[in-house]
Design an enzyme around this catalytic site. Sequence first.
Site, short mmCIF file in Angstrom:
data_model
loop_
_atom_site.label_atom_id
_atom_site.label_comp_id
_atom_site.label_asym_id
_atom_site.label_seq_id
_atom_site.Cartn_x
_atom_site.Cartn_y
_atom_site.Cartn_z
N ASN A 207 0.83 -1.20 0.00
CA ASN A 207 0.00 0.00 0.00
C ASN A 207 0.86 1.26 0.00
O ASN A 207 1.86 1.33 0.72
CB ASN A 207 -0.89 0.01 1.24
CG ASN A 207 -1.81 -1.19 1.29
OD1 ASN A 207 -2.28 -1.68 0.26
ND2 ASN A 207 -2.06 -1.71 2.49
N HIS B 25 6.75 -1.34 3.08
CA HIS B 25 6.66 -2.75 3.46
C HIS B 25 5.83 -3.49 2.44
O HIS B 25 4.91 -2.95 1.84
CB HIS B 25 6.09 -2.93 4.87
CG HIS B 25 4.81 -2.18 5.10
ND1 HIS B 25 4.79 -0.82 5.35
CD2 HIS B 25 3.52 -2.58 5.09
CE1 HIS B 25 3.53 -0.43 5.50
NE2 HIS B 25 2.74 -1.48 5.34
P1 5GP Z 1 -0.26 -0.93 5.88
O1 5GP Z 1 -1.69 -0.71 6.26
O2 5GP Z 1 0.59 0.30 6.16
O3 5GP Z 1 -0.05 -1.48 4.51
O4 5GP Z 1 0.24 -2.10 6.83
C1 5GP Z 1 0.76 -1.90 8.09
C2 5GP Z 1 0.80 -3.27 8.75
O5 5GP Z 1 1.71 -3.21 9.82
C3 5GP Z 1 -0.54 -3.71 9.32
O6 5GP Z 1 -0.90 -4.97 8.74
C4 5GP Z 1 -0.29 -3.81 10.82
O7 5GP Z 1 -0.96 -4.89 11.41
C5 5GP Z 1 1.21 -3.96 10.89
N1 5GP Z 1 1.82 -3.38 12.08
C6 5GP Z 1 1.63 -2.12 12.55
N2 5GP Z 1 2.40 -1.92 13.65
C7 5GP Z 1 3.09 -3.07 13.84
C8 5GP Z 1 4.05 -3.46 14.84
O8 5GP Z 1 4.42 -2.72 15.74
N3 5GP Z 1 4.54 -4.73 14.74
C9 5GP Z 1 4.16 -5.58 13.74
N4 5GP Z 1 4.70 -6.81 13.74
N5 5GP Z 1 3.25 -5.24 12.80
C10 5GP Z 1 2.72 -4.00 12.86
#
Ligand code: 5GP
Length: 137
Positions: free
Chosen positions: A88, A101
Amino acid sequence: MKHDDCIFCKIANGEIPSSTIYEDEDFRVFLDLNPAARGHALIVPKEHYADLFELDEELCKKAMVLAKRLGTKMKEVLGSDGFNLMQNNGEAAGQTVFHFHLHLIPRYEDDKAGITWKPGSVSPEEREELVNLLTKE
Ligand code: 5GP
Ligand code: ZN
């Protein structure tokens, strides 16, 4: 460069512990805290890039090769039936952590991940306009 206030900088560089499944000089891969499905993991570069558009091209290539390798392992070890690769960029696209990521999401016939969208429609004129816009040098 690392960013002091970025959670993924801290995790990727080992300042905050994570459930790491792979690490090399460029990336850490760790389990997502709130998984969409069993085994959901994130490929995260150790350097800070906010999104795909900032990411160094060499790292782009390496991230994709890593995704293929780890996705293959997930299929074998977890017995998943399918696999989503998701990434994303920007709030409008659902990005919540502003450090690049790549989501590795093993999928199972009976999972509830629901990564889908409502199919839209496009007129022939609009399609032509899009092709013109997107092929212009
Ligand atoms: P995005 O919505 O930015 O594509 O994805 C962010 C992802 O990071 C989400 O799936 C969320 O669950 C994960 N996430 C957010 N904070 C942390 C964290 O502190 N540790 C881990 N392992 N995952 C995280
Ligand atoms: Zn960062």
